[in-house]
Enzyme design. Structure first.
Site, PDB file in Angstrom:
ATOM      1  CE  LYS A  11      -3.890  -2.130   2.497  1.00  0.00           C
ATOM      2  NZ  LYS A  11      -4.786  -1.954   3.671  1.00  0.00           N
ATOM      3  CE1 TYR A  51      -9.371  -2.812   0.743  1.00  0.00           C
ATOM      4  CE2 TYR A  51      -8.438  -0.968  -0.470  1.00  0.00           C
ATOM      5  CZ  TYR A  51      -8.280  -2.084   0.330  1.00  0.00           C
ATOM      6  OH  TYR A  51      -7.023  -2.482   0.727  1.00  0.00           O
ATOM      7  CG  PHE A  59     -12.765   1.717   7.890  1.00  0.00           C
ATOM      8  CD1 PHE A  59     -12.347   1.162   6.678  1.00  0.00           C
ATOM      9  CD2 PHE A  59     -13.427   0.892   8.804  1.00  0.00           C
ATOM     10  CE1 PHE A  59     -12.575  -0.167   6.378  1.00  0.00           C
ATOM     11  CE2 PHE A  59     -13.669  -0.451   8.505  1.00  0.00           C
ATOM     12  CZ  PHE A  59     -13.245  -0.979   7.284  1.00  0.00           C
ATOM     13  NE  ARG A  87      -6.059 -12.019   5.712  1.00  0.00           N
ATOM     14  CZ  ARG A  87      -6.719 -10.852   5.735  1.00  0.00           C
ATOM     15  NH1 ARG A  87      -6.888 -10.137   4.617  1.00  0.00           N
ATOM     16  NH2 ARG A  87      -7.191 -10.360   6.850  1.00  0.00           N
ATOM     17  CB  THR A  93      -6.889  -5.686  10.277  1.00  0.00           C
ATOM     18  OG1 THR A  93      -7.424  -6.840   9.607  1.00  0.00           O
ATOM     19  CG2 THR A  93      -7.259  -4.432   9.520  1.00  0.00           C
ATOM     20  NE  ARG A 104      -2.208  -5.680   7.331  1.00  0.00           N
ATOM     21  CZ  ARG A 104      -3.380  -6.176   6.996  1.00  0.00           C
ATOM     22  NH1 ARG A 104      -3.926  -7.142   7.721  1.00  0.00           N
ATOM     23  NH2 ARG A 104      -4.036  -5.714   5.940  1.00  0.00           N
ATOM     24  CG  ASN A 114      -3.437  -2.257   7.173  1.00  0.00           C
ATOM     25  OD1 ASN A 114      -3.378  -1.866   6.021  1.00  0.00           O
ATOM     26  ND2 ASN A 114      -4.439  -2.972   7.645  1.00  0.00           N
ATOM     27  CG  HIS A 117      -5.497  -6.211   0.005  1.00  0.00           C
ATOM     28  ND1 HIS A 117      -6.710  -6.166   0.649  1.00  0.00           N
ATOM     29  CD2 HIS A 117      -5.643  -7.128  -0.993  1.00  0.00           C
ATOM     30  CE1 HIS A 117      -7.546  -7.004   0.060  1.00  0.00           C
ATOM     31  NE2 HIS A 117      -6.925  -7.615  -0.938  1.00  0.00           N
ATOM     32  CD  GLU A 128      -9.244  -9.072  -3.077  1.00  0.00           C
ATOM     33  OE1 GLU A 128     -10.063  -8.745  -2.198  1.00  0.00           O
ATOM     34  OE2 GLU A 128      -8.101  -9.515  -2.815  1.00  0.00           O
TER      35      GLU A 128
HETATM   36  P1  ADP Z   1      -7.729  -6.694   6.042  1.00  0.00           P
HETATM   37  O1  ADP Z   1      -6.955  -5.731   5.141  1.00  0.00           O
HETATM   38  O2  ADP Z   1      -6.882  -7.235   7.151  1.00  0.00           O
HETATM   39  O3  ADP Z   1      -8.424  -7.769   5.245  1.00  0.00           O
HETATM   40  P2  ADP Z   1     -10.348  -5.419   6.324  1.00  0.00           P
HETATM   41  O4  ADP Z   1     -10.741  -6.135   5.067  1.00  0.00           O
HETATM   42  O5  ADP Z   1     -11.228  -5.550   7.512  1.00  0.00           O
HETATM   43  O6  ADP Z   1      -8.862  -5.822   6.776  1.00  0.00           O
HETATM   44  O7  ADP Z   1     -10.222  -3.857   6.020  1.00  0.00           O
HETATM   45  C1  ADP Z   1      -9.654  -3.390   4.799  1.00  0.00           C
HETATM   46  C2  ADP Z   1      -8.723  -2.251   5.105  1.00  0.00           C
HETATM   47  O8  ADP Z   1      -9.474  -1.149   5.611  1.00  0.00           O
HETATM   48  C3  ADP Z   1      -7.685  -2.543   6.193  1.00  0.00           C
HETATM   49  O9  ADP Z   1      -6.548  -3.231   5.705  1.00  0.00           O
HETATM   50  C4  ADP Z   1      -7.342  -1.135   6.660  1.00  0.00           C
HETATM   51  O10 ADP Z   1      -6.447  -0.474   5.760  1.00  0.00           O
HETATM   52  C5  ADP Z   1      -8.692  -0.440   6.580  1.00  0.00           C
HETATM   53  N1  ADP Z   1      -9.391  -0.484   7.882  1.00  0.00           N
HETATM   54  C6  ADP Z   1     -10.009  -1.556   8.446  1.00  0.00           C
HETATM   55  N2  ADP Z   1     -10.523  -1.245   9.653  1.00  0.00           N
HETATM   56  C7  ADP Z   1     -10.224   0.070   9.858  1.00  0.00           C
HETATM   57  C8  ADP Z   1     -10.481   0.996  10.919  1.00  0.00           C
HETATM   58  N3  ADP Z   1     -11.163   0.634  12.035  1.00  0.00           N
HETATM   59  N4  ADP Z   1     -10.000   2.257  10.779  1.00  0.00           N
HETATM   60  C9  ADP Z   1      -9.334   2.650   9.675  1.00  0.00           C
HETATM   61  N5  ADP Z   1      -9.064   1.836   8.627  1.00  0.00           N
HETATM   62  C10 ADP Z   1      -9.494   0.557   8.722  1.00  0.00           C
HETATM   63 MG    MG Z   2      -9.969  -7.667   3.863  1.00  0.00          MG
END
Ligand code: ADP
Ligand code: MG
Length: 140
Positions: A11, A51, A59, A87, A93, A104, A114, A117, A128
Protein backbone atom coordinates in the site's frame (compact mmCIF):
# COMPACT_ATOMS: atom_id res chain seq x y z
CA UNK A 1 -2.14 -28.85 -0.05
CA UNK A 2 -2.65 -27.19 -3.39
CA UNK A 3 -0.67 -24.53 -5.20
CA UNK A 4 -2.80 -21.39 -5.05
CA UNK A 5 -2.63 -17.80 -6.23
CA UNK A 6 -3.52 -14.84 -4.09
CA UNK A 7 -3.74 -11.11 -4.70
CA UNK A 8 -1.47 -8.78 -2.72
CA UNK A 9 -0.94 -5.03 -2.50
CA UNK A 10 1.96 -3.09 -1.04
CA UNK A 11 0.00 0.00 0.00
CA UNK A 12 1.01 3.66 -0.41
CA UNK A 13 2.13 4.07 3.22
CA UNK A 14 4.77 1.41 2.49
CA UNK A 15 5.80 2.41 -1.05
CA UNK A 16 6.30 5.99 0.20
CA UNK A 17 8.78 4.62 2.77
CA UNK A 18 10.63 2.65 0.03
CA UNK A 19 9.59 -0.73 1.48
CA UNK A 20 8.63 -2.51 -1.77
CA UNK A 21 11.76 -4.67 -1.78
CA UNK A 22 11.75 -5.36 1.96
CA UNK A 23 8.12 -6.52 1.90
CA UNK A 24 8.54 -8.57 -1.28
CA UNK A 25 11.51 -10.31 0.35
CA UNK A 26 9.27 -11.44 3.22
CA UNK A 27 6.92 -13.09 0.69
CA UNK A 28 9.82 -14.81 -1.08
CA UNK A 29 11.50 -15.90 2.16
CA UNK A 30 8.21 -17.59 3.11
CA UNK A 31 7.94 -19.59 -0.11
CA UNK A 32 5.61 -17.33 -2.08
CA UNK A 33 6.57 -16.50 -5.67
CA UNK A 34 5.75 -13.16 -7.34
CA UNK A 35 4.13 -14.23 -10.64
CA UNK A 36 2.78 -10.77 -11.55
CA UNK A 37 3.69 -7.28 -10.32
CA UNK A 38 3.06 -3.69 -11.33
CA UNK A 39 3.10 -0.27 -9.75
CA UNK A 40 -0.10 1.75 -10.08
CA UNK A 41 -1.39 5.06 -8.75
CA UNK A 42 -5.02 4.22 -8.06
CA UNK A 43 -7.78 6.56 -9.09
CA UNK A 44 -10.60 7.27 -6.63
CA UNK A 45 -12.90 5.22 -8.84
CA UNK A 46 -10.50 2.25 -8.88
CA UNK A 47 -10.04 2.34 -5.09
CA UNK A 48 -13.80 2.62 -4.45
CA UNK A 49 -14.44 -0.28 -6.83
CA UNK A 50 -11.77 -2.49 -5.30
CA UNK A 51 -12.98 -1.86 -1.74
CA UNK A 52 -16.72 -1.76 -2.61
CA UNK A 53 -17.42 -4.45 0.02
CA UNK A 54 -16.48 -1.85 2.69
CA UNK A 55 -18.47 1.08 1.28
CA UNK A 56 -20.86 1.31 4.24
CA UNK A 57 -18.07 1.18 6.83
CA UNK A 58 -17.16 4.37 8.73
CA UNK A 59 -13.52 4.15 7.59
CA UNK A 60 -14.34 3.89 3.85
CA UNK A 61 -13.49 7.53 3.04
CA UNK A 62 -10.20 7.34 4.93
CA UNK A 63 -9.38 4.03 3.20
CA UNK A 64 -9.97 5.43 -0.31
CA UNK A 65 -8.00 8.57 0.58
CA UNK A 66 -5.03 6.50 1.76
CA UNK A 67 -5.09 4.18 -1.26
CA UNK A 68 -5.07 7.13 -3.69
CA UNK A 69 -2.34 9.07 -1.83
CA UNK A 70 0.60 7.45 -3.62
CA UNK A 71 1.74 4.41 -5.59
CA UNK A 72 0.58 0.88 -4.82
CA UNK A 73 2.38 -2.27 -5.95
CA UNK A 74 -0.24 -4.83 -6.99
CA UNK A 75 1.00 -8.41 -7.15
CA UNK A 76 -0.07 -12.00 -7.64
CA UNK A 77 1.65 -14.42 -5.27
CA UNK A 78 1.77 -18.15 -5.93
CA UNK A 79 2.62 -21.04 -3.65
CA UNK A 80 1.38 -23.84 -1.41
CA UNK A 81 -1.72 -22.65 0.42
CA UNK A 82 -0.87 -19.11 -0.72
CA UNK A 83 -4.09 -17.40 0.41
CA UNK A 84 -3.95 -18.43 4.06
CA UNK A 85 -0.15 -18.35 4.16
CA UNK A 86 -0.10 -14.73 2.98
CA UNK A 87 -2.69 -13.73 5.60
CA UNK A 88 -0.41 -15.28 8.25
CA UNK A 89 2.69 -13.52 6.92
CA UNK A 90 0.78 -10.19 6.85
CA UNK A 91 -0.51 -10.38 10.42
CA UNK A 92 -3.66 -8.91 11.95
CA UNK A 93 -5.35 -5.85 10.39
CA UNK A 94 -4.43 -3.73 13.41
CA UNK A 95 -0.63 -3.80 13.86
CA UNK A 96 -1.18 -3.56 17.62
CA UNK A 97 -2.70 -7.05 17.45
CA UNK A 98 -0.28 -8.48 14.87
CA UNK A 99 2.11 -11.28 15.83
CA UNK A 100 5.85 -10.69 16.12
CA UNK A 101 7.64 -11.11 12.78
CA UNK A 102 4.59 -10.35 10.61
CA UNK A 103 4.75 -7.62 7.97
CA UNK A 104 2.16 -5.48 9.74
CA UNK A 105 3.90 -5.84 13.12
CA UNK A 106 7.21 -4.83 11.53
CA UNK A 107 6.10 -2.09 9.13
CA UNK A 108 2.48 -0.91 9.61
CA UNK A 109 1.87 2.57 11.01
CA UNK A 110 -1.75 2.11 12.15
CA UNK A 111 -4.92 0.09 11.47
CA UNK A 112 -5.58 2.27 8.42
CA UNK A 113 -2.00 2.57 7.17
CA UNK A 114 -1.21 -1.11 7.51
CA UNK A 115 1.20 -1.54 4.58
CA UNK A 116 -0.28 -4.60 2.85
CA UNK A 117 -3.47 -6.14 1.51
CA UNK A 118 -4.03 -9.86 0.93
CA UNK A 119 -7.06 -11.76 -0.34
CA UNK A 120 -9.04 -13.57 2.38
CA UNK A 121 -10.54 -16.53 0.41
CA UNK A 122 -10.33 -18.31 -2.95
CA UNK A 123 -13.34 -16.40 -4.36
CA UNK A 124 -11.97 -12.97 -3.40
CA UNK A 125 -8.49 -13.94 -4.64
CA UNK A 126 -9.86 -14.77 -8.11
CA UNK A 127 -11.98 -11.63 -8.18
CA UNK A 128 -9.17 -9.32 -6.98
CA UNK A 129 -6.57 -10.81 -9.36
CA UNK A 130 -8.90 -10.23 -12.31
CA UNK A 131 -9.62 -6.65 -11.13
CA UNK A 132 -5.95 -5.71 -11.67
CA UNK A 133 -4.43 -8.24 -14.06
CA UNK A 134 -5.20 -9.84 -17.41
CA UNK A 135 -4.20 -13.47 -17.94
CA UNK A 136 -1.15 -12.61 -20.05
CA UNK A 137 0.31 -10.46 -17.27
CA UNK A 138 0.58 -13.45 -14.93
CA UNK A 139 3.66 -15.55 -15.62
CA UNK A 140 4.16 -18.51 -13.32
P1 ADP B 1 -7.73 -6.69 6.04
O1 ADP B 1 -6.96 -5.73 5.14
O2 ADP B 1 -6.88 -7.23 7.15
O3 ADP B 1 -8.42 -7.77 5.25
P2 ADP B 1 -10.35 -5.42 6.32
O4 ADP B 1 -10.74 -6.14 5.07
O5 ADP B 1 -11.23 -5.55 7.51
O6 ADP B 1 -8.86 -5.82 6.78
O7 ADP B 1 -10.22 -3.86 6.02
C1 ADP B 1 -9.65 -3.39 4.80
C2 ADP B 1 -8.72 -2.25 5.10
O8 ADP B 1 -9.47 -1.15 5.61
C3 ADP B 1 -7.68 -2.54 6.19
O9 ADP B 1 -6.55 -3.23 5.71
C4 ADP B 1 -7.34 -1.13 6.66
O10 ADP B 1 -6.45 -0.47 5.76
C5 ADP B 1 -8.69 -0.44 6.58
N1 ADP B 1 -9.39 -0.48 7.88
C6 ADP B 1 -10.01 -1.56 8.45
N2 ADP B 1 -10.52 -1.25 9.65
C7 ADP B 1 -10.22 0.07 9.86
C8 ADP B 1 -10.48 1.00 10.92
N3 ADP B 1 -11.16 0.63 12.03
N4 ADP B 1 -10.00 2.26 10.78
C9 ADP B 1 -9.33 2.65 9.68
N5 ADP B 1 -9.06 1.84 8.63
C10 ADP B 1 -9.49 0.56 8.72
MG1 MG C 1 -9.97 -7.67 3.86
Amino acid sequence: MAIERTFSMIKPDATKRNLTGAITKVFEDNGLRVVASKRVWMSKREAEGFYAVHKERPFFGELVEGMTSGPTVVQVLEGENAILKNREIMGATNPADAAEGTIRKTYALSIGENSVHGSDAPETAAQEISYWFSGTEIVG
